[in-house]
Structure formats: C-alpha cells, structure tokens
Design a protein around this motif. Structure first.
Motif, PDB file in Angstrom:
ATOM      1  N   ASP A  92       1.119  -1.121   0.397  1.00  0.00           N
ATOM      2  CA  ASP A  92       0.024  -0.057   0.150  1.00  0.00           C
ATOM      3  C   ASP A  92       0.872   1.502  -0.076  1.00  0.00           C
ATOM      4  OD1 ASP A  92      -2.308   1.683   0.081  1.00  0.00           O
ATOM      5  OD2 ASP A  92      -3.203   0.984   1.912  1.00  0.00           O
ATOM      6  N   ILE A  93       1.305   2.297  -0.698  1.00  0.00           N
ATOM      7  CA  ILE A  93       1.627   3.438  -1.439  1.00  0.00           C
ATOM      8  C   ILE A  93       1.161   4.693  -0.409  1.00  0.00           C
ATOM      9  CG2 ILE A  93       2.979   4.513  -2.927  1.00  0.00           C
ATOM     10  CD1 ILE A  93       3.610   1.997  -4.709  1.00  0.00           C
TER      11      ILE A  93
ATOM     12  N   ASP B   4       5.210   5.022   3.479  1.00  0.00           N
ATOM     13  CA  ASP B   4       4.420   6.729   3.554  1.00  0.00           C
ATOM     14  C   ASP B   4       5.734   7.605   3.436  1.00  0.00           C
ATOM     15  OD1 ASP B   4       1.023   7.525   4.013  1.00  0.00           O
ATOM     16  OD2 ASP B   4       2.538   8.462   4.237  1.00  0.00           O
TER      17      ASP B   4
ATOM     18  N   GLY C  46       7.717   7.998  -2.090  1.00  0.00           N
ATOM     19  CA  GLY C  46       6.773   7.027  -3.233  1.00  0.00           C
ATOM     20  C   GLY C  46       6.871   7.079  -4.217  1.00  0.00           C
TER      21      GLY C  46
ATOM     22  N   ALA D 183      -2.221   2.637  -4.640  1.00  0.00           N
ATOM     23  CA  ALA D 183      -1.926   3.347  -4.512  1.00  0.00           C
ATOM     24  C   ALA D 183      -2.886   4.438  -4.616  1.00  0.00           C
ATOM     25  CB  ALA D 183      -0.570   4.316  -5.293  1.00  0.00           C
TER      26      ALA D 183
ATOM     27  N   CYS E  85      -2.283   9.104  -3.276  1.00  0.00           N
ATOM     28  CA  CYS E  85      -0.970   8.791  -3.977  1.00  0.00           C
ATOM     29  C   CYS E  85       0.208   9.592  -4.948  1.00  0.00           C
ATOM     30  CB  CYS E  85      -0.782   7.713  -3.870  1.00  0.00           C
ATOM     31  SG  CYS E  85       1.596   7.907  -3.237  1.00  0.00           S
TER      32      CYS E  85
ATOM     33  N   TRP F 174       7.368   1.534  -9.336  1.00  0.00           N
ATOM     34  CA  TRP F 174       6.508   1.093  -9.128  1.00  0.00           C
ATOM     35  C   TRP F 174       5.975  -0.780  -9.815  1.00  0.00           C
ATOM     36  CZ3 TRP F 174       1.402   3.962  -8.287  1.00  0.00           C
ATOM     37  CH2 TRP F 174       2.093   5.979  -6.773  1.00  0.00           C
TER      38      TRP F 174
ATOM     39  N   VAL G 208      -4.971   2.112  -8.340  1.00  0.00           N
ATOM     40  CA  VAL G 208      -4.462   3.581  -8.809  1.00  0.00           C
ATOM     41  C   VAL G 208      -5.083   4.540  -8.923  1.00  0.00           C
ATOM     42  CG1 VAL G 208      -2.655   5.434  -9.388  1.00  0.00           C
ATOM     43  CG2 VAL G 208      -2.096   3.643  -9.822  1.00  0.00           C
TER      44      VAL G 208
END
Length: 246
Positions: free
Chosen positions: A41-42, A67, A89, A103, A106, A120, A132
């Motif tokens: 989990d970004i 994070d 990120g 994401a 983000c 990523w 995303v």
C-alpha cells in the motif's frame, strides 16, 4: 500535506465516509486474490486499509506499507503493520516484489508521476496488478488540493496514458464518486473554494454522524453499481493494470 491537515486526516481516516467507501471498493476488487498475495500500500497512512485486508484473510506478514510521513508510519506500526516504512513514493527501495500494489490518492502528490509509476512497476511481480486512484478533473481544483500539496488532477484518459507509457496492461479504468460530482463542482465554484481562498475549510471535516452515514451509504451503493458499468465522470478516477512482462 500540511502538518495540521495531516493530523485531521489521521483523526478521521478510519470512519470518514470518503475513506471508508473507497476502502470498501478496493477490498471488493482484491477479495478473490490468493490470500498469500504480497500486497504493498503506497501512501498507507495509518495502515487502515492493510488492517482491513488482514480481516479479509490476507496474511499480515505479506502486507507492506510505505508513506512519506513519519507520523503515518508510527501510526501504522502501532496498528500492527510491522512491514511499514518511511519512504518517498517516487523512489521506493524495498527489495521485495508484490502481487498487488495499491496507491490511493498518492500519485498526484508526486512531482514526477511517470518516474513513480516506472519505480512501482519494478516492484510488481509478472502477472501482478496495480490499483491506482487519483483526484479527477482540474476543474475541481480547490484549496483542498493546495493543502494536500497536489501537483495535478487527472482525467481517465490521462491516467491510462501514464500506465501505457510503462507498458502496463490496463484491465479496467473509470471514475469513482459520480453521485457527488455535480454538487461538489457547484459548491467549489459558488463558494469560492478555489486555491486563492485560504480561509476555506478542509474537505475532510467529519461532519454530523447522520451525514457521514448517509454519504457512506450513497457511495456503497455506487460501489455496487461499479461492478456492472462505468460512470462518465466522478470526483476521482482510477486505473487497474497488470504487469505482463519482466
């Protein structure tokens, strides 16, 4: 994200209708994935999504979060997500590879979004899936975007183009939060909640409990409808893509 706003975000992220309904949709998207999937989990904030994934049956040891905020990662570790780290990120340096990358709101925080997506992609296993979500439409730009330190909002076509640049296969894209688009658009225009208005109130104020419940139920209904068809616009846009090559 401004520090005062970040504290408010952490205070409401578990129960606020916006975050709760988006987690509901994401969890529905991944619920049938193998339960030994490794998930990243970004922009994990306090790890609330990852805790929900654990409740779905995903192994806690395979759940990772990053994070940029030290406070967010402190909260995440306190919530039991031991594999959570302070990282940029745009340049995640984890040595693991993942079956699922999430994401949520983000990418718009990152100055170089194409660089971030390229990074990523290297973290994704072949056959893995990336989910995303980003804010949609520059016409919705407001003080909310300023205090969140956003660089941009996206259309569906713009987001899809970023994925195609990285040779990621888009399997689904669309808009989310369709029902609230028109009132939010009108409110931001009429009330002057544009970036020049520095006295505006944050969009994530919790509000009355009955309002929170009503908004949550409305978006939970929309989530169910999204299983059947796509909406032509919304406050957010999303893209789901697979890595088909090493």
């Amino acid at each position: 994200m401004q520090k005062d706003y970040e504290k408010q975000y952490h205070d409401v992220e578990t129960d606020h209708w916006w975050f709760k309904s988006r987690r509901d949709y994401l969890l529905d998207l991944i619920k049938n994935a193998p339960k030994d999937s490794k998930i990243l989990d970004i922009g994990c904030s306090s790890g609330v999504f990852l805790k929900d994934a654990e409740k779905l049956g995903f192994a806690i040891n395979n759940l990772y979060g990053i994070d940029i905020s030290e406070q967010a990662i402190k909260n995440s570790k306190a919530n039991g997500i031991k594999n959570s780290y302070v990282m940029d990120g745009q340049d995640i340096t984890l040595t693991q590879k993942f079956d699922i990358i999430i994401a949520s709101d983000c990418l718009e925080h990152l100055e170089h979004d194409s660089k971030a997506l390229a990074n990523w992609k290297t973290l994704l296993n072949k056959g893995g899936t990336m989910y995303v979500f980003v804010p949609a439409f520059m016409s919705l730009w407001s003080y909310h975007d300023d205090i969140n330190m956003h660089y941009r909002r996206y259309t569906k076509a713009e987001l899809k183009a970023r994925f195609k640049e990285q040779n990621l296969k888009v399997v689904k894209s669309g808009y989310w939060n369709f029902f609230l688009f028109t009132p939010v658009f009108l409110f931001r225009k009429v009330s002057g909640k544009l970036k020049k208005d520095k006295s505006a109130v944050s969009d994530i104020a919790m509000g009355k409990s009955f309002v929170n419940t009503a908004m949550l139920n409305l978006l939970l209904l929309e989530n169910k409808m999204l299983r059947l068809f796509s909406f032509p616009f919304g406050i957010s846009t999303f893209c789901i893509a697979k890595k088909t090559e090493e």
